[in-house]
Enzyme design. Structure first.
Site, short mmCIF file in Angstrom:
data_model
loop_
_atom_site.label_atom_id
_atom_site.label_comp_id
_atom_site.label_asym_id
_atom_site.label_seq_id
_atom_site.Cartn_x
_atom_site.Cartn_y
_atom_site.Cartn_z
N GLY A 10 126.00 -11.25 -46.75
CA GLY A 10 125.24 -10.36 -47.64
C GLY A 10 123.75 -10.63 -47.52
N ARG A 72 129.10 -8.30 -42.33
CA ARG A 72 130.14 -9.32 -42.55
C ARG A 72 131.11 -9.24 -41.38
NH1 ARG A 72 129.27 -10.98 -47.85
NH2 ARG A 72 128.30 -9.42 -49.16
N ASP A 103 128.34 -19.28 -46.40
CA ASP A 103 129.51 -20.01 -45.97
C ASP A 103 130.17 -19.42 -44.73
OD1 ASP A 103 130.26 -22.32 -47.26
OD2 ASP A 103 132.27 -21.50 -47.57
N THR A 126 122.21 -17.67 -49.75
CA THR A 126 123.23 -17.03 -50.58
C THR A 126 122.71 -16.94 -51.99
OG1 THR A 126 125.27 -17.41 -51.79
CG2 THR A 126 124.35 -19.32 -50.73
N ASP A 128 124.52 -16.73 -54.40
CA ASP A 128 125.48 -17.44 -55.23
C ASP A 128 125.21 -18.94 -55.32
OD1 ASP A 128 126.75 -15.07 -55.65
OD2 ASP A 128 128.37 -15.43 -54.25
N ASP A 130 126.22 -21.32 -53.51
CA ASP A 130 127.43 -22.14 -53.37
C ASP A 130 127.58 -22.78 -51.99
OD1 ASP A 130 127.94 -19.80 -52.09
OD2 ASP A 130 129.82 -19.37 -53.10
N ARG A 163 124.69 -5.11 -81.52
CA ARG A 163 125.82 -4.99 -80.62
C ARG A 163 126.14 -6.32 -79.93
NH1 ARG A 163 123.80 0.49 -77.61
NH2 ARG A 163 124.76 1.94 -79.06
N ARG A 172 131.41 -15.32 -57.29
CA ARG A 172 132.87 -15.23 -57.18
C ARG A 172 133.53 -16.58 -57.29
NH1 ARG A 172 134.81 -10.21 -54.28
NH2 ARG A 172 133.36 -8.78 -55.27
#
Lengths: 342, 342, 342, 342
Positions: A10, A72, A103, A126, A128, A130, A163, A172
């Site tokens: 990504g 990908r 990764d 990344t 993320d 990770d 709210r 993920r």
């Protein structure tokens, strides 16, 4: 030296800073040639090359995405993929490869190094965060910034309308964005893949909070968050077997459960692709620049099958085999801070 | 426990996140009382207190500045300062003190601990990032962001007008902001206190660059940058003895020299106070939050005369005596990256 | 004079600037009392008051949302609503009412003025910009800014991955945000409620564009966009009767159709609530400030049943009856520009 | 048709949006050729051309500055300037000219039209917003945004340190940026060229404010602000004859006077060139896009010696002769709002 360069997986902000640094350092300091491949490993397999000059990297430092394109694609799982890669590397007389990716790309890099003997230096990116072995990967800080800005915005509308706002962020396998943006945005609840949640505890806390003093709440949910085994919101029994992570799925369900159990006006926002894009923060431009320079310098020093990594204030090189496939969960201290300040 | 809390020295973004974390952690987890002092050590000396409740910290997470106010006041150098501090601490029955500040505040904290025996935990903040012992201090990342944004803006106008733009950034003893914003903003030249500069080399480089391919350049100057001894722009001979650093002084002179030697249209911007202000970046909110929680936890564990510090991904405690008065220059690798990508 | 003040309908950035201006002008210039009602007309009906002082409006100029809270409640359609409103206005001895809101609030204001004889001045706010009689309403510019920033971010990721990105923006009855953010973000296609679309034409255009020179496209969809009668993507035949507008519905379907007809990798982002929130742009703070001052001045001059409005560079007053219930579609010239630059 | 295109005067955000619109509309709709001139009228005089294609305008919509470059050069006041311009226009067979610029460029356009008979359509741009005949010029909104952001940042540091902060903004002949950013940023005092100020009144107000409730103040000064005749801070008597406006001069002096008369800690920030740069706000991208399309359409319809202008929600054409040389002071209502909310 003829150095190949690709970005895989990504896209994220800061990739162009790394590409620019590789080109400037490679051309300027050592007189190497830098051969870009379009669209990640796919471009290597297909021989889709784009020799990079100083002209190509003008004005890209503060831009998002990757000027090389990305995809990908994993050569070792595609039919004839590794052979195609080998053929291109030979045809283009590539002596070394700098791979910028997460990764999947790092794993592919290991495989390609093994099968073809190509010298490889990897640069971790990344949103993320990770990738193991490095404090931070390119793109993460900007993603946290975008996510925090979104929480800030939702905060004012949550408060005005009394709210509960559920906001789903990327992540993920690890909840890095959720935890950091949750702390920075002052979220009341943060749900992550690291800690399966109990929806009853969540709603009890929200009810307590709204009784005590507040009329609104922010619930941050990583897309990979999961309900705890045996809890009243177990997927298997309530929603059927939960397989692949689908954008929006978990936050919609969390919101339904909260609304059903509390009666509060509850709304969902799925932040989605905006987390990947736009102008990189300075810290991602700097990290990309440092990693790009370090990767070229590593090749110059004969280092191979390594990944550039940030450790404290230093950029170091770590063996690819030490990091590929390793998980990098959010440390307990960060989760504790998120909970302490909720 | 009755815990005193103060912010000293120049203000910066992220202080309120730290104050909020101290209050939330102190009140919520342990049932302590948090007694704020207004305007740094001055407020301690004057007994200017502001007991902090959950209400006081509502909505402050994303705000700049410090809700406690701050001042540059050192009890050990003010007449009767330490006695006044002792008197207030006794009158208010303060058992421990959390001090958020830069070098000056940490130094004062050591003195106060020594003289009064008060338990002290310090939290480092400074946009200059020159507190030793920690990878990063509160406020630095946001200052780099603001400075980079300014460089980005000046970039487009420099290019449109074919100008050399000199931009002065904060940094008296260390060039952290200049180097990081210089890398992130793609500056052609970065002048720092760490490396005395030779104006002849700078102008030769600019002339070379403009001859080769460019029609504009960005020169970033830390306010504490100094010309090298014996260089043709030595202060003593050209401008008289150079004593205190005056905002704008060095950049004006650098611009004059560049204009005189190259004939290029050269303009100056002194960024000034905007570098201290406004909404903190997520990373400063997170750092403030982590340090705030860690400071309260440290007191709870009986740790004293320590400073919270970031080391890689961890928050640790370091003895105050190891960091007070120590310099923290920009590492060579960062300066090399800045030069490599110019 | 005792002036009541309320904010109704959806919240948006710039409301607090208007509240602040009403309070500063009312208290400072004329010595009026300003009585805030919480949560729009609901607060009037329930007698939920909050007298406003200078203290209450400190620091709110640059904040999003509304410090008074808001709700979607219409006294004339609620049981006993108008009676409850009358009772509160009498009990609080309210002599005049300043109502900040969109179409629904303006309509309610007309009804209340009619039924109770209360003097009313309205201030238009709506991120959708669909209040007639004024060039612009509070909140619109900031919403366009947030939407454009999202398109900018999605742009870089679309380009890196060779994708069609569909982004859904707010706008149920008018496509103001979609058209303006579409122009500002350089979208290839903009679908609005004003012009029912033909999905075949859209996909033909995208295929043509991708064949010619591009590998990505941005499609902006207002949530109220509808397929043209008789076109191949008619709701009635393909998806069943299309009633209420549901967030995400139209963009998901547009994306499915594009993917099915072109084979392009197509993704959806529904921007949602973030469009309402966060720091207001200067233009919304200024518009709110001008409208707030103008509303108080109008009452002072005995004007009633009017709305403050921007016309060119001037703030004017227009009779409520001329604007309530009127549509304000996007002018043809703007749609032409959006199409011309696609 | 062969259409020439230039940008003159100071650069600003939104110029590239206008250039892009002229190229897209000219090439796409009508099949014209668009011949860019580099560096404004200077490039016309020197024959420095750059034919513009769709490729040249890719990715420029959200960038600051002007891809054509700009310069402050007036053909009618340069020796042989008009003849050189005529020669280039003939050599390049230019049939019409679209000139994007401020007052100086518009004046030059009139002269060139008169002397050479070239068909001319002008597009107004200026961050100062002082072009008559249009509600707004390209670049103004973004400049106000940057200035407001700076005030927001200075606000938090002013409050933390109990200081008076003087901030100098652009505006030599009109105080548009100062007034709008002053309102949006909540400044306590706004000094403009339109209203010569009395420093005694200013300091009396600040003293009153600080006595009453505040401990800090923001004073916004347009660079063209002047003290009133006969006031105690008259330039002629205190500082010598005041001729050309020098960046920083007026704010430094205002700050000195405030500090001397009040004893408050007073600091100056001169915002400078950053006001011209960086990513344009959506409203400037949209205005540039609309004006660009309208300029090409005007030529197509045979309109000449006109300027595109925004009037309320419409884009119209106004005769150049009606606007050239006319002043556009800030309307009284805006100044009244700024004062009312101080």
């Amino acid at each position: 030296m003829r150095i190949g360069l690709l970005t895989g997986g990504g896209d994220c902000p800061g990739l162009n800073a790394a590409i620019r640094a590789v080109v400037k350092r490679g051309l300027g300091e050592y007189g190497h040639s830098i051969i870009g491949f379009r669209n990640g490993w796919k471009g290597v397999a297909e021989g889709d090359v784009m020799p990079l000059t100083r002209h190509d990297i003008r004005g890209v430092l503060d831009t998002g995405g990757t000027l090389l394109g990305t995809a990908r694609y994993h050569p070792h799982s595609a039919d004839g993929g590794l052979d195609a890669v080998r053929a291109t590397l030979e045809a283009e007389r590539i002596e070394a490869l700098i791979c910028i990716g997460g990764d999947g790309t790092l794993h592919a890099a290991s495989k390609v190094a093994e099968e073809t003997g190509t010298k490889i230096v990897a640069i971790p990116k990344t949103i993320d965060n990770d990738v193991a072995g490095t404090d931070r990967s390119i793109g993460f800080d900007t993603a946290v910034h975008i996510a925090t800005e979104a929480i800030d915005r939702i905060h004012t509308t949550a408060e005005s309308h009394n709210r509960v706002m559920v906001i789903e962020l990327m992540g993920r396998s690890a909840g890095w964005i959720a935890v950091q943006a949750g702390i920075a945005g002052g979220a009341e609840v943060v749900l992550t893949p690291e800690e399966p949640f109990d929806i009853d505890r969540v709603t009890r806390y929200l009810k307590h909070r709204h009784r005590a003093h507040a009329s609104f709440s922010i619930v941050v949910v990583a897309e990979g968050a999961v309900p705890a085994q045996g809890s009243s919101m177990e997927w298997e029994t309530k929603y059927g077997k939960f397989g692949e992570i689908v954008s929006g799925a978990i936050s919609e369900r969390v919101a339904e459960e909260i609304a059903a159990r509390t009666g509060f006006d509850t709304r969902v926002t799925v932040l989605g692709h905006v987390q990947r894009g736009g102008t990189p923060l300075p810290s991602d431009r700097i990290l990309g620049s440092r990693f790009g320079v370090a990767a070229v310098d590593a090749l110059q020093q004969g280092r191979t099958s390594v990944m550039t990594a940030l450790r404290g204030e230093e950029v170091v090189l770590v063996p690819l085999e030490e990091v590929a496939g390793k998980a990098k969960p959010v440390p307990e201290e960060l989760i504790r801070v998120a909970n302490a300040l909720a």
